[in-house]
Design an enzyme around this catalytic site. Structure first.
Site, PDB file in Angstrom:
ATOM      1  N   ASP A 291     -14.977 -96.223  17.879  1.00  0.00           N
ATOM      2  CA  ASP A 291     -14.774 -95.435  16.668  1.00  0.00           C
ATOM      3  C   ASP A 291     -14.118 -96.281  15.575  1.00  0.00           C
ATOM      4  OD1 ASP A 291     -14.757 -92.767  15.423  1.00  0.00           O
ATOM      5  OD2 ASP A 291     -12.564 -92.943  15.494  1.00  0.00           O
ATOM      6  N   HIS A 295     -11.932 -99.687  10.140  1.00  0.00           N
ATOM      7  CA  HIS A 295     -10.499 -99.543   9.883  1.00  0.00           C
ATOM      8  C   HIS A 295      -9.646-100.353  10.844  1.00  0.00           C
ATOM      9  CE1 HIS A 295     -11.529 -96.303   7.136  1.00  0.00           C
ATOM     10  NE2 HIS A 295     -12.452 -95.983   8.033  1.00  0.00           N
ATOM     11  N   GLU A 321     -18.476 -98.285  14.893  1.00  0.00           N
ATOM     12  CA  GLU A 321     -18.751 -97.524  13.689  1.00  0.00           C
ATOM     13  C   GLU A 321     -18.162 -98.200  12.451  1.00  0.00           C
ATOM     14  OE1 GLU A 321     -16.201 -94.458  12.857  1.00  0.00           O
ATOM     15  OE2 GLU A 321     -17.606 -93.203  11.802  1.00  0.00           O
ATOM     16  N   ASP A 393     -21.294 -87.349  11.712  1.00  0.00           N
ATOM     17  CA  ASP A 393     -20.533 -87.493  10.472  1.00  0.00           C
ATOM     18  C   ASP A 393     -21.426 -87.389   9.244  1.00  0.00           C
ATOM     19  OD1 ASP A 393     -18.068 -87.889  11.762  1.00  0.00           O
ATOM     20  OD2 ASP A 393     -18.572 -89.991  12.130  1.00  0.00           O
TER      21      ASP A 393
END
Ligand code: NOJ
Ligand code: NOJ
Ligand code: CA
Length: 750
Positions: A291, A295, A321, A393
């Site tokens: 995930d 980030h 992702e 998403d």
């Protein structure tokens, strides 16, 4: 497969072997598809011959109503009717087991399921402007709370084993979602950042410090491990929401929707998360979907991937992702993320081009073809990107494209293009929320569909999944665009003599003529592989060219040549694409049986096992860096695949330097190990972060326990390099791979 058999298989292999890690490989032929089974009951990594199906576990099928509510659970958070999609619906691992025949007949050979571990259970309240409160739950698995306990709404560890074995016994690989970026929301942005949960727990530990599990494999006890509200060990960044901060520092160190953001530069965090991925690997999973990689600190991500694959059982599949597509200033970061970490991308660039070309027609079919050609150049391992037209998403593709003809054309393109295709659950049932947005698309399939195996989409996926297993051009082939216009595309995939030509007209009601174009299909006549299901036709090839033809409205024709590829070794792809000496590597392709040998950058490697379509080798102790893998047999040499050999187990060093720069210049570190670019400035680290300019810093993955030389460089937007003056600097990395170490603050030597 009856449940008795399943249980005993699970007991002998599931617990004993998975826990103590036996890994002798055995060959298995399942569904006519050559795959790998190990004694710890893993099928082997996902490959481009697979068709992946994405399941939000809570939203698929409720196979066990006993786990829909618990005494200590606020039962108002369970819905089950498919009405309130913010609440639990009841889907679970038994539900996946119940639907295995449905998956198998659709040609699915891998599932990606929701994160399997314990999530926050307290409700999440979003205060609205009109004074009402939306109540949400962690049904999706993205709110980690305890990595070593199962998500009890999905089942206990015995249920997980039962699902794993049922999938594997039917030739379906198991990929779990995994969140290592954050725990759960720790402050409520809709209520003045009022404190919420976010705490991380772990099971009891025994005298040796190992976690304690009961006879069913379920965690015993629960202890607070880290608390973002009282972060004594610095496990979280705690910097608040990213909001509009689009700097690299903002993306990586600030919060995604107030989710408590792990400090990946902290060795304690690294150690805990590496143990967590290894724990689930030891449970027999075949891959991890990571995930929020956009980030995350890539040095951490690379080390997590490497630690997972180097643990008992060999490499598994990793894809992540990195939610970026063109045009975006971070496209370059997205594109190179797999090269820097060994974690493949979910192909958001494909996704953008496909949904725009087949969905709202905001891009042309020629644009779609251009994307295929551009990404062929841009991606080092294009076959391993995970392609899709939608996900949890994004807006459901059926909402974007309600017309069957372009809808089916999009599925046909997805299944025949480069990459490893992924179908979002319910796409084959035309599930349509009737509105846009992510949560709207997370429908409860049990209440929203009949699991009908006769739909055209279901049959189409099944047919093309079969072709993907049979014809290596779909899995490993190059792409050429034979012809394209605004509405029509004809593309060809080739892997040696395996050829697939796909001709598509996205316009439902307009036909368009296609001129005669050259093809790799041998001269002769070809029937439509889809037997006219999408209005397709046969074609003749004369003198190396397709006859001119007219594509009817919504037509998709697929023409194939799948001759015997002969005995010579040919490489399609490898899993993994990065590792260190002693790691095992699966090499996939054709003609890999018999008396083969393999070299990595010219260094001979040990062959562990081999069959016609797959061999397993051990990375040799040769020079590190990006090398060619080549297979030889009876004097015949294969094509080359790229593999990145690491100098040693990687470890994080956080570099710090103070340097004044001109606008447009960035700071990088370059040094002697290949991990630092072997003194090639443009192959050194990515750019540093500078939240406190003129100080710059970057966590960098370097070989552990090594004294290396390095320097800082400035690189401007035109790739002009300015080196520091003076002599080379040196640093010695930590001895243990889960340690991290900060350098002193250096000063640029001008
Ligand atoms: C991306 C996931 O796909 C999304 O659904 C989730 O909410 C965020 N990451 C946070 O984990
Ligand atoms: C080339 C650079 O110009 C120099 O500054 C550096 O010290 C050496 N590479 C390393 O040997
Ligand atoms: Ca249930």
């Amino acid at each position: 497969m009856g449940s008795t058999t399943r249980r005993s298989w699970m007991k002998t292999l599931g617990t004993a072997a998975a826990a103590f890690g036996m890994s002798r490989s055995v060959e298995a032929e399942i569904n006519g598809y050559h795959t790998l089974a190990t004694e710890d009951n893993r099928l082997g990594p996902v490959t481009p011959r697979d068709t992946v199906y994405q399941i939000l576990t809570d939203r698929f099928y409720d196979g066990d109503t006993s786990n829909n509510d618990f005494e200590d659970f606020d039962s108002s958070l369970y819905d089950g009717s498919g009405e309130d999609l913010k609440l639990y619906q009841g889907g679970d691992w038994q539900g996946i087991i119940d639907k295995i025949p449905y998956l198998e007949e659709m040609g699915v050979t891998a599932v990606w399921i929701s994160a399997p571990y314990d999530n926050r259970e307290s409700k999440i309240e979003d205060y609205q402007d009109d004074g009402t409160v939306d109540v949400w739950t962690s049904y999706h698995g993205y709110h980690a709370r305890n990595y070593f306990r199962t998500h009890r709404f999905f089942g206990g560890m015995q249920d997980f084993y039962a699902m794993r074995d049922a999938l594997h016994n039917n030739g379906i690989k198991l990929v779990i979602d995994f969140v290592s970026n954050h725990t759960s929301r720790w402050r409520n942005p809709t209520k003045n950042n009022e404190p919420e949960e976010g705490e991380l727990y772990e099971p009891d530990t025994d005298a040796d410090g190992n976690y304690v599990f009961d006879e069913n494999g379920d965690a015993v006890g629960e202890n607070l491990l880290a608390d973002p509200h009282d972060d004594v060990n610095g496990w979280f960044h705690g910097l608040g929401d990213r909001d509009g901060d689009s700097s690299k520092f903002g993306y990586r160190h600030k919060e995604l929707g107030s989710l408590a953001d792990f400090a990946h530069e902290n060795g304690g965090v690294v150690d805990h998360l590496e143990r967590a991925t290894q724990f689930w690997k030891s449970k027999g999973i075949d891959g991890i979907r990571h995930d929020a990689t956009l980030h995350m600190n890539p040095a951490f991500a690379k080390n997590l991937k490497t630690a997972t694959d180097s643990s008992q059982g060999g490499p598994i599949t990793h894809f992540g992702e990195f939610f970026i597509s063109r045009p975006d200033p971070k496209y370059e970061e997205y594109r190179t993320f797999p090269d820097r970490t060994g974690i493949n991308n979910l192909d958001f660039e494909f996704n953008r081009a496909a949904t725009n070309a087949f969905g709202d027609f905001s891009e042309t079919m020629s644009d779609f073809g251009d994307m295929l050609i551009k990404t062929h150049g841009d991606y080092t391992h294009e076959h391993q990107t995970i392609t899709a037209v939608d996900n949890h998403d994004l807006t459901r593709f059926r909402y974007i494209q309600p017309n069957d003809k372009p809808y089916h054309a999009a599925i046909a393109a997805l299944m025949t293009c480069r990459g490893t295709p992924k179908i979002y659950y319910g796409t084959e049932q035309y599930m349509n929320p009737g509105s846009s947005g992510a949560n709207a698309g997370r429908l409860f399939m049990q209440t929203d569909s009949d699991f009908d195996t006769s739909t055209t989409a279901y049959q189409l996926i099944s047919d093309l999944a079969q072709l993907r297993r049979d014809n290596l051009a779909l899995a490993y082939g190059q792409t050429s665009i034979l012809h394209s216009t605004d509405d029509v595309i004809v593309y060809e995939r080739t892997f040696y003599d395996h050829v697939v030509v796909t001709a598509i007209n996205r316009q439902p009601d307009q036909s368009e003529s296609v001129p005669s174009v050259g093809t790799s299909l041998p001269d002769g006549s070809y029937g439509d592989y889809l037997s006219g299901d999408l209005y397709g036709q046969g074609i003749s090839v004369d003198s190396g060219a397709l006859d001119s033809f007219t594509l009817g409205g919504g037509e998709v024709s697929v023409w194939t040549a799948s001759p015997d590829l002969g005995n010579a070794p040919k490489i399609g792809t490898t899993v993994s694409t990065m590792g260190q000496a002693g790691d095992s590597v699966h090499i996939y392709g054709s003609g890999l049986d018999g008396d083969v040998s393999v070299t990595f950058g010219g260094t001979p490697a040990n062959v562990v096992s081999n069959s016609a379509t797959r061999m397993t080798a051990t990375v040799p102790d040769g020079p590190a860096g990006l090398v060619d893998v080549v297979v030889e047999k009876n004097g015949q040499t294969s094509n080359a695949a790229k593999y990145d050999i690491l100098t040693d187990e990687p470890v994080q060093v956080i570099f710090h330097v103070e340097a004044e720069t001109e606008p447009g210049e960035t700071i990088h570190v370059v040094g002697d190990p290949p991990e630092l670019g072997s003194w090639d400035a443009l192959s050194g680290s990515e750019s540093f972060m500078n939240p406190d300019y003129p100080e710059w810093f970057l966590p960098v993955s370097v070989p552990k326990d090594t004294t290396f030389e390095f320097k800082f460089v400035k690189i401007d937007e035109s790739d002009n390099v300015t080196w520091e003056s003076g002599s080379n600097r040196t640093f010695t990395s930590p001895t243990d791979s889960t340690e991290t170490e900060d350098t002193p603050l250096y000063y640029w030597q001008s």
